[in-house]
Design a protein around this motif. Sequence first.
Motif, PDB file in Angstrom:
ATOM      1  N   LYS A 250      63.542  57.617  38.472  1.00 40.38           N
ATOM      2  CA  LYS A 250      63.193  56.700  37.388  1.00 40.38           C
ATOM      3  C   LYS A 250      63.535  55.260  37.783  1.00 40.38           C
ATOM      4  CE  LYS A 250      63.409  56.734  32.356  1.00 40.38           C
ATOM      5  NZ  LYS A 250      63.701  55.357  32.002  1.00 40.38           N
TER       6      LYS A 250
ATOM      7  N   PHE B  92      53.354  56.936  36.501  1.00 44.46           N
ATOM      8  CA  PHE B  92      54.718  57.326  36.884  1.00 44.46           C
ATOM      9  C   PHE B  92      54.701  58.460  37.895  1.00 44.46           C
ATOM     10  CE2 PHE B  92      58.687  59.528  36.775  1.00 44.46           C
ATOM     11  CZ  PHE B  92      59.647  58.531  36.630  1.00 44.46           C
ATOM     12  N   LYS B  93      53.966  59.517  37.572  1.00 41.97           N
ATOM     13  CA  LYS B  93      53.972  60.686  38.463  1.00 41.97           C
ATOM     14  C   LYS B  93      53.278  60.406  39.781  1.00 41.97           C
ATOM     15  CE  LYS B  93      54.463  64.340  35.062  1.00 41.97           C
ATOM     16  NZ  LYS B  93      53.822  65.579  34.551  1.00 41.97           N
TER      17      LYS B  93
ATOM     18  N   GLU C 151      53.852  53.070  33.038  1.00 44.71           N
ATOM     19  CA  GLU C 151      54.336  54.412  33.396  1.00 44.71           C
ATOM     20  C   GLU C 151      53.449  55.552  32.893  1.00 44.71           C
ATOM     21  OE1 GLU C 151      56.159  51.935  32.363  1.00 44.71           O
ATOM     22  OE2 GLU C 151      58.099  51.900  33.375  1.00 44.71           O
ATOM     23  N   ASN C 152      53.077  55.484  31.620  1.00 44.10           N
ATOM     24  CA  ASN C 152      52.379  56.621  31.022  1.00 44.10           C
ATOM     25  C   ASN C 152      50.858  56.493  31.004  1.00 44.10           C
ATOM     26  OD1 ASN C 152      54.791  58.036  30.450  1.00 44.10           O
ATOM     27  ND2 ASN C 152      55.151  56.619  28.751  1.00 44.10           N
TER      28      ASN C 152
ATOM     29  N   LYS D 290      59.957  62.984  44.608  1.00 46.34           N
ATOM     30  CA  LYS D 290      60.267  64.329  44.118  1.00 46.34           C
ATOM     31  C   LYS D 290      60.328  65.308  45.290  1.00 46.34           C
ATOM     32  CE  LYS D 290      58.922  66.966  40.149  1.00 46.34           C
ATOM     33  NZ  LYS D 290      57.888  67.278  39.146  1.00 46.34           N
TER      34      LYS D 290
ATOM     35  N   LYS E  70      66.299  62.970  39.076  1.00 43.58           N
ATOM     36  CA  LYS E  70      65.478  62.346  38.036  1.00 43.58           C
ATOM     37  C   LYS E  70      65.867  60.892  37.813  1.00 43.58           C
ATOM     38  CE  LYS E  70      64.194  66.232  35.110  1.00 43.58           C
ATOM     39  NZ  LYS E  70      64.094  66.747  33.742  1.00 43.58           N
TER      40      LYS E  70
HETATM   41  P1  ADP Z   1      56.403  68.280  36.405  1.00 44.09           P
HETATM   42  O1  ADP Z   1      56.229  69.063  35.136  1.00 44.09           O
HETATM   43  O2  ADP Z   1      55.146  68.157  37.233  1.00 44.09           O
HETATM   44  O3  ADP Z   1      57.632  68.675  37.177  1.00 44.09           O
HETATM   45  P2  ADP Z   1      57.668  66.264  34.870  1.00 44.09           P
HETATM   46  O4  ADP Z   1      56.925  66.063  33.607  1.00 44.09           O
HETATM   47  O5  ADP Z   1      58.875  67.127  34.869  1.00 44.09           O
HETATM   48  O6  ADP Z   1      56.650  66.776  35.968  1.00 44.09           O
HETATM   49  O7  ADP Z   1      58.010  64.820  35.462  1.00 44.09           O
HETATM   50  C1  ADP Z   1      58.642  64.645  36.708  1.00 44.09           C
HETATM   51  C2  ADP Z   1      59.853  63.777  36.539  1.00 44.09           C
HETATM   52  O8  ADP Z   1      59.447  62.446  36.177  1.00 44.09           O
HETATM   53  C3  ADP Z   1      60.763  64.234  35.445  1.00 44.09           C
HETATM   54  O9  ADP Z   1      62.071  63.918  35.849  1.00 44.09           O
HETATM   55  C4  ADP Z   1      60.336  63.396  34.250  1.00 44.09           C
HETATM   56  O10 ADP Z   1      61.392  63.252  33.323  1.00 44.09           O
HETATM   57  C5  ADP Z   1      60.030  62.093  34.915  1.00 44.09           C
HETATM   58  N1  ADP Z   1      59.037  61.281  34.184  1.00 44.09           N
HETATM   59  C6  ADP Z   1      57.735  61.580  33.961  1.00 44.09           C
HETATM   60  N2  ADP Z   1      57.111  60.594  33.313  1.00 44.09           N
HETATM   61  C7  ADP Z   1      58.064  59.631  33.107  1.00 44.09           C
HETATM   62  C8  ADP Z   1      58.066  58.324  32.493  1.00 44.09           C
HETATM   63  N3  ADP Z   1      56.971  57.814  31.952  1.00 44.09           N
HETATM   64  N4  ADP Z   1      59.200  57.632  32.493  1.00 44.09           N
HETATM   65  C9  ADP Z   1      60.314  58.127  33.049  1.00 44.09           C
HETATM   66  N5  ADP Z   1      60.394  59.343  33.631  1.00 44.09           N
HETATM   67  C10 ADP Z   1      59.283  60.078  33.665  1.00 44.09           C
END
Ligand code: ADP
Length: 226
Positions: A112, A94-95, A128-129, A102, A108
Amino acid sequence: MSFIKTIGITKRYDNGEPPALEDVNLEIKKGEIFCIMGHSGAGKTTLLRILALLEKPDSGEYYFDGVKVSWNDNLRKHITMVFQIPVMFNTTVFKNIAYGLKIRGYSKEEIKKKVEEVLELVRLQGYENRRAKYLSGGEKQRVAIARAIVLEPKLLLMDEPTANLDPTNSAIIEEIVKEIVKEKETTILFSTHNLFQAKRLAHRVAHIYKGKIIEIGKTKEVFERP
Ligand code: ADP
Ligand code: ADP
């Protein structure tokens, strides 16, 4: 009007060596799948890197959607590139895909939605994960394509995207490429040393040899020439 047009692009890495690219004239239409064919060392990567604005030629002109490129402007946001060897950030799928969105300031919810849409396109729903660096080579390349396409580029460049993949994964990527061009307003330029792949995928092809384009035309016509 051509979507991509180059006039006399020449690039020399080392004055002692022959140029990596010499007088490259290319025209690509909008929505086309265009293939650069050529052996290793022919200049494919150099050409793609120049078109991606990652590298500057020594001379020549490049017009992108009618605009003259100066290699330092904001046209870069319209172009993404997939490399032969995908490099994954050490985090989740996902990231890896969300990163560019971003930076561009999407919300957000938008991120998504867009990430899920491209995961479906590259047939990685539910990934995603997963940690990107533990995926197979074919899956990593699909994440790399998702990461490139999620930014909705006008031009997607792919440098030998299947060179390191088995036939099954190559076939999946070929299907994805066709789908991208059908569903998005994206023009795709890819390189390969695999003539069969060029024949299967491309509307038009160019054959590059020692930095020069020695043949260019519709795929069917080029492959039927004696
Ligand atoms: P960081 O801490 O690096 O900013 P985040 O954990 O906040 O990263 O994740 C970035 C964005 O992606 C956030 O909006 C988070 O909710 C979203 N996100 C991360 N993983 C997932 C996922 N598996 N499904 C949906 N949204 C996700
Ligand atoms: P291909 O992608 O078709 O294998 P390249 O564009 O990588 O071809 O290489 C074209 C030529 O330029 C080759 O002779 C290669 O050795 C040379 N070349 C590529 N990159 C560099 C570099 N960074 N420095 C010097 N020579 C390079």
